[in-house]
Design a protein around this motif. Sequence first.
Motif, PDB file in Angstrom:
ATOM      1  N   GLY A  84     -54.871 -42.644  21.006  1.00  0.00           N
ATOM      2  CA  GLY A  84     -54.808 -41.748  22.015  1.00  0.00           C
ATOM      3  C   GLY A  84     -55.984 -42.013  23.028  1.00  0.00           C
ATOM      4  O   GLY A  84     -56.029 -41.378  23.944  1.00  0.00           O
ATOM      5  N   ILE A  85     -56.832 -43.074  22.752  1.00  0.00           N
ATOM      6  CA  ILE A  85     -58.027 -43.291  23.705  1.00  0.00           C
ATOM      7  C   ILE A  85     -57.937 -44.756  24.370  1.00  0.00           C
ATOM      8  O   ILE A  85     -57.572 -45.607  23.410  1.00  0.00           O
ATOM      9  N   SER A  86     -58.222 -44.580  25.524  1.00  0.00           N
ATOM     10  CA  SER A  86     -58.206 -46.069  26.174  1.00  0.00           C
ATOM     11  C   SER A  86     -59.131 -47.116  25.284  1.00  0.00           C
ATOM     12  O   SER A  86     -60.122 -46.791  25.010  1.00  0.00           O
ATOM     13  N   ASN A  87     -58.492 -48.212  25.441  1.00  0.00           N
ATOM     14  CA  ASN A  87     -59.339 -49.313  24.859  1.00  0.00           C
ATOM     15  C   ASN A  87     -59.927 -50.512  25.878  1.00  0.00           C
ATOM     16  O   ASN A  87     -60.531 -51.501  25.318  1.00  0.00           O
ATOM     17  N   GLY A  88     -59.998 -50.190  27.061  1.00  0.00           N
ATOM     18  CA  GLY A  88     -60.224 -50.957  28.210  1.00  0.00           C
ATOM     19  C   GLY A  88     -59.435 -51.953  28.490  1.00  0.00           C
ATOM     20  O   GLY A  88     -59.749 -52.687  29.502  1.00  0.00           O
ATOM     21  N   ASN A  89     -58.351 -52.321  27.672  1.00  0.00           N
ATOM     22  CA  ASN A  89     -57.270 -53.150  28.443  1.00  0.00           C
ATOM     23  C   ASN A  89     -56.485 -52.412  29.469  1.00  0.00           C
ATOM     24  O   ASN A  89     -56.480 -51.149  29.577  1.00  0.00           O
ATOM     25  N   ASN A  90     -55.722 -53.010  30.070  1.00  0.00           N
ATOM     26  CA  ASN A  90     -54.779 -52.381  31.238  1.00  0.00           C
ATOM     27  C   ASN A  90     -53.924 -51.535  30.622  1.00  0.00           C
ATOM     28  O   ASN A  90     -53.004 -51.691  29.535  1.00  0.00           O
ATOM     29  N   ILE A  91     -53.950 -50.401  31.158  1.00  0.00           N
ATOM     30  CA  ILE A  91     -52.898 -49.345  30.708  1.00  0.00           C
ATOM     31  C   ILE A  91     -51.406 -49.555  31.262  1.00  0.00           C
ATOM     32  O   ILE A  91     -51.431 -49.509  32.483  1.00  0.00           O
ATOM     33  N   PHE A  92     -50.345 -49.447  30.625  1.00  0.00           N
ATOM     34  CA  PHE A  92     -49.062 -49.899  31.454  1.00  0.00           C
ATOM     35  C   PHE A  92     -48.095 -48.749  30.802  1.00  0.00           C
ATOM     36  O   PHE A  92     -47.866 -48.347  29.594  1.00  0.00           O
ATOM     37  N   MET A  93     -47.187 -48.251  31.427  1.00  0.00           N
ATOM     38  CA  MET A  93     -46.035 -47.660  30.850  1.00  0.00           C
ATOM     39  C   MET A  93     -44.781 -47.686  32.030  1.00  0.00           C
ATOM     40  O   MET A  93     -44.787 -48.178  33.129  1.00  0.00           O
ATOM     41  N   GLU A  94     -43.539 -47.168  31.449  1.00  0.00           N
ATOM     42  CA  GLU A  94     -42.487 -47.381  32.274  1.00  0.00           C
ATOM     43  C   GLU A  94     -41.713 -46.015  32.309  1.00  0.00           C
ATOM     44  O   GLU A  94     -41.754 -45.443  30.980  1.00  0.00           O
ATOM     45  N   ILE A  95     -41.054 -45.432  33.243  1.00  0.00           N
ATOM     46  CA  ILE A  95     -40.543 -44.206  33.303  1.00  0.00           C
ATOM     47  C   ILE A  95     -39.223 -44.478  33.862  1.00  0.00           C
ATOM     48  O   ILE A  95     -38.855 -45.143  34.881  1.00  0.00           O
ATOM     49  N   GLY A  96     -38.062 -43.733  33.206  1.00  0.00           N
ATOM     50  CA  GLY A  96     -36.781 -44.011  33.526  1.00  0.00           C
ATOM     51  C   GLY A  96     -36.259 -42.656  34.280  1.00  0.00           C
ATOM     52  O   GLY A  96     -36.531 -41.578  33.937  1.00  0.00           O
ATOM     53  N   PHE A  97     -35.587 -43.013  35.416  1.00  0.00           N
ATOM     54  CA  PHE A  97     -35.008 -42.079  36.114  1.00  0.00           C
ATOM     55  C   PHE A  97     -33.606 -42.043  36.398  1.00  0.00           C
ATOM     56  O   PHE A  97     -32.820 -43.222  36.353  1.00  0.00           O
ATOM     57  N   LYS A  98     -32.833 -40.580  36.185  1.00  0.00           N
ATOM     58  CA  LYS A  98     -31.411 -40.684  36.156  1.00  0.00           C
ATOM     59  C   LYS A  98     -31.096 -40.887  37.821  1.00  0.00           C
ATOM     60  O   LYS A  98     -31.818 -40.640  38.578  1.00  0.00           O
ATOM     61  N   PRO A  99     -29.575 -41.077  37.790  1.00  0.00           N
ATOM     62  CA  PRO A  99     -29.068 -41.140  39.075  1.00  0.00           C
ATOM     63  C   PRO A  99     -29.124 -39.738  39.808  1.00  0.00           C
ATOM     64  O   PRO A  99     -29.085 -38.821  39.287  1.00  0.00           O
ATOM     65  N   VAL A 100     -29.282 -39.663  41.032  1.00  0.00           N
ATOM     66  CA  VAL A 100     -29.375 -38.270  41.905  1.00  0.00           C
ATOM     67  C   VAL A 100     -27.816 -37.627  41.518  1.00  0.00           C
ATOM     68  O   VAL A 100     -26.876 -38.155  41.437  1.00  0.00           O
ATOM     69  N   ALA A 101     -27.892 -36.274  41.219  1.00  0.00           N
ATOM     70  CA  ALA A 101     -26.810 -35.572  40.998  1.00  0.00           C
ATOM     71  C   ALA A 101     -25.825 -35.172  41.929  1.00  0.00           C
ATOM     72  O   ALA A 101     -24.656 -34.786  41.840  1.00  0.00           O
ATOM     73  N   THR A 102     -26.380 -35.270  43.280  1.00  0.00           N
ATOM     74  CA  THR A 102     -25.433 -34.946  44.350  1.00  0.00           C
ATOM     75  C   THR A 102     -24.603 -36.135  44.865  1.00  0.00           C
ATOM     76  O   THR A 102     -25.386 -37.112  45.491  1.00  0.00           O
ATOM     77  N   LEU A 103     -23.536 -36.291  44.680  1.00  0.00           N
ATOM     78  CA  LEU A 103     -22.714 -37.334  45.106  1.00  0.00           C
ATOM     79  C   LEU A 103     -21.920 -36.656  46.270  1.00  0.00           C
ATOM     80  O   LEU A 103     -21.597 -35.739  46.771  1.00  0.00           O
ATOM     81  N   MET A 104     -21.749 -37.472  47.341  1.00  0.00           N
ATOM     82  CA  MET A 104     -21.285 -37.274  48.593  1.00  0.00           C
ATOM     83  C   MET A 104     -19.497 -37.374  48.541  1.00  0.00           C
ATOM     84  O   MET A 104     -19.004 -38.315  48.831  1.00  0.00           O
ATOM     85  N   ARG A 105     -19.095 -36.620  47.658  1.00  0.00           N
ATOM     86  CA  ARG A 105     -17.673 -36.534  47.475  1.00  0.00           C
ATOM     87  C   ARG A 105     -17.170 -34.980  46.779  1.00  0.00           C
ATOM     88  O   ARG A 105     -17.992 -34.391  46.491  1.00  0.00           O
ATOM     89  N   ASP A 106     -16.021 -34.784  46.863  1.00  0.00           N
ATOM     90  CA  ASP A 106     -15.711 -33.668  46.302  1.00  0.00           C
ATOM     91  C   ASP A 106     -15.903 -33.490  44.721  1.00  0.00           C
ATOM     92  O   ASP A 106     -15.715 -34.446  44.132  1.00  0.00           O
ATOM     93  N   ILE A 107     -16.521 -32.382  44.350  1.00  0.00           N
ATOM     94  CA  ILE A 107     -17.124 -32.175  43.352  1.00  0.00           C
ATOM     95  C   ILE A 107     -16.685 -30.852  42.546  1.00  0.00           C
ATOM     96  O   ILE A 107     -16.540 -29.877  43.196  1.00  0.00           O
ATOM     97  N   ASP A 108     -15.906 -30.988  41.486  1.00  0.00           N
ATOM     98  CA  ASP A 108     -15.301 -29.709  40.912  1.00  0.00           C
ATOM     99  C   ASP A 108     -16.451 -29.033  39.933  1.00  0.00           C
ATOM    100  O   ASP A 108     -17.028 -29.604  39.245  1.00  0.00           O
ATOM    101  N   THR A 109     -16.797 -27.611  40.221  1.00  0.00           N
ATOM    102  CA  THR A 109     -17.675 -26.865  39.469  1.00  0.00           C
ATOM    103  C   THR A 109     -17.432 -25.637  39.396  1.00  0.00           C
ATOM    104  O   THR A 109     -16.187 -25.325  39.423  1.00  0.00           O
ATOM    105  N   ILE A 110     -18.323 -24.824  39.256  1.00  0.00           N
ATOM    106  CA  ILE A 110     -18.017 -23.264  39.003  1.00  0.00           C
ATOM    107  C   ILE A 110     -18.968 -22.663  39.723  1.00  0.00           C
ATOM    108  O   ILE A 110     -19.927 -22.957  40.275  1.00  0.00           O
ATOM    109  N   ASP A 111     -18.403 -21.168  40.070  1.00  0.00           N
ATOM    110  CA  ASP A 111     -19.487 -20.344  40.830  1.00  0.00           C
ATOM    111  C   ASP A 111     -20.275 -19.619  39.964  1.00  0.00           C
ATOM    112  O   ASP A 111     -20.163 -19.703  38.696  1.00  0.00           O
TER     113      ASP A 111
END
Lengths: 357, 357, 357, 357
Positions: free
Chosen positions: D284-311
């Motif tokens: 949990g503590i830095s050791n002086g070497n380069n810190i690196f990490m990777e983060i994953g992102f999902k696709p945007v949920a708003t598509l430009m097409r007809d979408i079936d959903t509920i009110d």
Amino acid sequence: MANTIGSIFRLTSFGESHGPAMGGIIDGMPAGIEVDLNEMQRVVDRRRPGQSQLVTQRAEADQVEILSGIFEGRTLGTPIGFVVRNMDVRSEDYGHLRDVYRPSHADYSWQAKYGLRDHRGGGRASARETVSRVVAGALAMQVLEHLGIQVLAYTTQIGDVKLQPGSPLDWNQTWSNAVRCPDATTAQRMARAVDEARAQGNTLGGMVCCAVMGVPAGLGEPVFNKLNAALAGAMMSIPAAKSFDMGAGRMLASMRGSETLDTMHAVDGGLVYEHNYSGGIQGGISNGNNIFMEIGFKPVATLMRDIDTIDMQGNPVTIHPHGRHDVCVVPRAVPVVQAMAAMVVLDHYLLAKTNHL
Amino acid sequence: MANTIGSIFRLTSFGESHGPAMGGIIDGMPAGIEVDLNEMQRVVDRRRPGQSQLVTQRAEADQVEILSGIFEGRTLGTPIGFVVRNMDVRSEDYGHLRDVYRPSHADYSWQAKYGLRDHRGGGRASARETVSRVVAGALAMQVLEHLGIQVLAYTTQIGDVKLQPGSPLDWNQTWSNAVRCPDATTAQRMARAVDEARAQGNTLGGMVCCAVMGVPAGLGEPVFNKLNAALAGAMMSIPAAKSFDMGAGRMLASMRGSETLDTMHAVDGGLVYEHNYSGGIQGGISNGNNIFMEIGFKPVATLMRDIDTIDMQGNPVTIHPHGRHDVCVVPRAVPVVQAMAAMVVLDHYLLAKTNHL
Amino acid sequence: MANTIGSIFRLTSFGESHGPAMGGIIDGMPAGIEVDLNEMQRVVDRRRPGQSQLVTQRAEADQVEILSGIFEGRTLGTPIGFVVRNMDVRSEDYGHLRDVYRPSHADYSWQAKYGLRDHRGGGRASARETVSRVVAGALAMQVLEHLGIQVLAYTTQIGDVKLQPGSPLDWNQTWSNAVRCPDATTAQRMARAVDEARAQGNTLGGMVCCAVMGVPAGLGEPVFNKLNAALAGAMMSIPAAKSFDMGAGRMLASMRGSETLDTMHAVDGGLVYEHNYSGGIQGGISNGNNIFMEIGFKPVATLMRDIDTIDMQGNPVTIHPHGRHDVCVVPRAVPVVQAMAAMVVLDHYLLAKTNHL
Amino acid sequence: MANTIGSIFRLTSFGESHGPAMGGIIDGMPAGIEVDLNEMQRVVDRRRPGQSQLVTQRAEADQVEILSGIFEGRTLGTPIGFVVRNMDVRSEDYGHLRDVYRPSHADYSWQAKYGLRDHRGGGRASARETVSRVVAGALAMQVLEHLGIQVLAYTTQIGDVKLQPGSPLDWNQTWSNAVRCPDATTAQRMARAVDEARAQGNTLGGMVCCAVMGVPAGLGEPVFNKLNAALAGAMMSIPAAKSFDMGAGRMLASMRGSETLDTMHAVDGGLVYEHNYSGGIQGGISNGNNIFMEIGFKPVATLMRDIDTIDMQGNPVTIHPHGRHDVCVVPRAVPVVQAMAAMVVLDHYLLAKTNHL
């Protein structure tokens, strides 16, 4: 933590006296509460400078602009951002103070802490920062009203003029006279005392009482976040506050146990104390009786006369203040005390909801 | 937040008066500090019950067991866990209080909050919880010593016996007499007052002064975590504390600005105030002068006589307390006040390190 | 903040691997909850060392002693202090490591941070600290049960043996096999993989899945304390955790929006998602569907073979570890993951109570 | 806690997508730091919408107005308040969404939490709130530069186009192409993938890598505020983030201990790892070497097409989004990831100052 107060209902504030704006963010506001922004502005106006000859003549409109968190008249549960612009800034009044430490002021301690400071009008150390407290407190009071909780604050002493026990108190009076005293006769005497002090280039201190009515039993988080501890911390963070008394306060230190023993009566599922010496809190937790406390304020340190002091190099200098200052902070401290009490009580109300599933 | 105090140097405590043990965790202790556990125990012993006839006769060894965070005599920077066993528990003394609310006690407010409580000896509301504060404070004082900071606390009033201004103060006296007053003559008069109260089944309150010497300028985090605000909150969290005065405190409220204007002298790169009315703090930040404050305590609410009160159903009952209680909490509050001041000052010392890169 | 987790339901923990005891304080536990301490001990036993050949042979009873906060079988709302003694300590096994930095271990980073460390068994950096997490998590789970919330955790991968999608999952299996996999067949293959690694003086990593069922919609505090952010932070604080996937996790990064678009159905006043790719959380707030996530753990860094490394002076040295170590931490991480999830969900349940008056 | 991140260096933010303004308060900024507000604005511009066809066409100037905390070009140590006005608001685009829950969006979960919401443009759940993060991150980066710490972030995957290991990385490229990839060839392929998705009314996800160079050993506060835990929590609070890998991340779960054992070399009073699998952090503590990490992102949920959903009543409805949306959030997430890393590292740098007297 420095500029944030509260655990659930939290105010974070910013702003220097002569910077572009004061403002803050209120986080933890419950969702779905109808708010009246005109009423909020009226409360904020009570601490506005320039309202009477008794206080600083700086002419600030203190118009609050709400930037988020309120939608179609109701709180969203999201943070409420707000700004209050600094309009009537005369920074040139403070040029002569750039390299000087004024006595009994925060100039030296802030310089020692940060290594630099905005010297104009006291910068962040100015009581001008309290405008953000009153904005948040005004909204907290609107929430408390839904819970049947009312927060009163009023002046009990200015200089050596004291509100006598037994005086007829009329809460409507509080905001209609310049000194914020609920007894018109005493208010006049207080106003006269301030006038006299101003005429002499002198300043006065005083005392503010705060009472919170309708607080349910059970608020306060032992052992370090007791309701009285939270109130004391909040009140002592107000500029110029020097003393805090909970309930009968220091008077109790001189009394015998047999004199302070309060009689309880069971009433409507709760308890009513005969004397309520403890001010509505026992073991750090509200007992359903009225909460009351008193806060003492020192006189303003800026006198309108020649003052001998030293500069940043330690050399003796004489200054003659010509900024605009309060002769007595107490009238403008009253809405601040009220605001702080409102925030603390609402925060503890919300915290107490987590004591049970 | 309830049972934790501090931002960096933090104490979290636990324990009911008649449960298996009291204890706590000290987090944020700087690493590599040599600690003397015998010295810590000596400090803890100062609040130990049963030391004189003036305080409760409960015989607790109050032996502190350190469970972590110290290795080969030095702090590791990891949390210091500790326990203090409750040995002399006579829970049967409290059986008659299971269904009763004692007046001026926390019984009702805690029951209202939690819906249940450990009625034995006051449970968590008992001042027994302060033993954990003194453990943490004793270690904090050892750290402060490395910084040249010294924390003093002493009794200035018991009942109506007051330590007179100008009395010769001998700090070695403080811990050698039963009332913790640094003036031997006054100490005797105070002890006599307590004796008399006990003989009458009565109790007394009083005042404790705290002074912190050697604090560098620059401690305190404006605007809500000002050093005076943090001290006020910490002190008012002590059981029975009812008033807090910073520096000259409420006395200032009656003075004119011209009377309170303090003269500064540049000395050794810092400033010395002539009167130090503000108690070493301005704008919420220490100015390098001695910090001092006074805390008022109410009389113990448990009197050794028949007391009319009500039970949990609201019916009137008469109780006759026969647990062991202090006649006056002030002597045992002195080391607690000292501990709280030490924790707050150390916490702010560490916080102030983050003001600069 | 270092050794405390949570906002309302908070665990503060202490303890070094070879010090006198581990332990902690649970603050913010709701009052009046019946707790079964035997059941708590059973949960704690699941991470106990020495249960199978697959894990460390250190023989710790891990008997939890509760010191406060529970009275007559119910929670008081006051902090729950607890200790777990370190019994089977062989500190002499670590003497040869006093001046050595082991590769892929925390030795150097902790030394760099604190300037000293307890080298015995990893000190505070040892996974032994997780026993306190499981104590708190076990109690949290008892509270969640009252709310109809169930927390599952189980092994999905050890080395290159993976639990295949579609495998029959039997939750009763989880705790009855040594690797904590709910499919008996896969469990056997995993156990074999661990056996082989041990025979070679090698170690393995793996993956743990956690699912929380019955969480009501509305938990999570945007924008920085989102439920997924809180879960990620909690899970990544577990020793050896290296990856966190929320819901379908990184798989979503390679999918098109049209593939990830989930269909909602209105059911019983709530919504059910067809695929639940997002893992029961949207915009940081639970949506009432099952919450699930996966956590990846690296192999244990201590191999039972000669290891070339350096000492504190930077000189090359060869060490041969002879302490007792896990060959694979995954089986013992499963109850820790479960505990962390339980604490986070309960904390957010309590926080969400403050979103409304 | 909801809208605040950090312990010492803290950002509190506010703002709804279609309200008057976004903004925040940075507290705990060290005093006396020279800041370049033009450079800050340049960094903020990197996440500005409307910069290329790949992202939303909302035309926001995103001009940051600083309201406090900076005086004559240097930080005062007081809170920095700032606002960013929402200028190009087309709330009418969202009228049709007032009573609808969009699939894979936060509409339902926020409604369930608060009982109401600002439906316009996602309200507070909109990624527009990240502008405040980048303002604070940009200032944090200026502070880190004084410490020789540099924070890089860049796109490693969009849809199924991945930055291949061994590609030549040119950090100047990162901000000069629309997808924020440091390899020009891969950047073109990524841009083409986004174009194609947009043409189909589809959306894409992807991965962002973050590297922090020059971090001294010793940052990170065990056991719950470990540096990796803080980074994971910060990154997973970014809208659309679904996975977090520290160092070699989940890849390590499938490797044997003997494969992951990293060799250390003593260099210049510190240590250099051969592979640095752990990403610069151990225990949990830095050791002086380069810190690196990777983060994953999902696709945007708003598509430009007809979408079936509920009110909101649970009735099925079909919507056709016509607000302005990103086709892929990854390019605009890159400066946000960078900002979060900068804030976390600076916060821990300041915290680590308190580990010693």
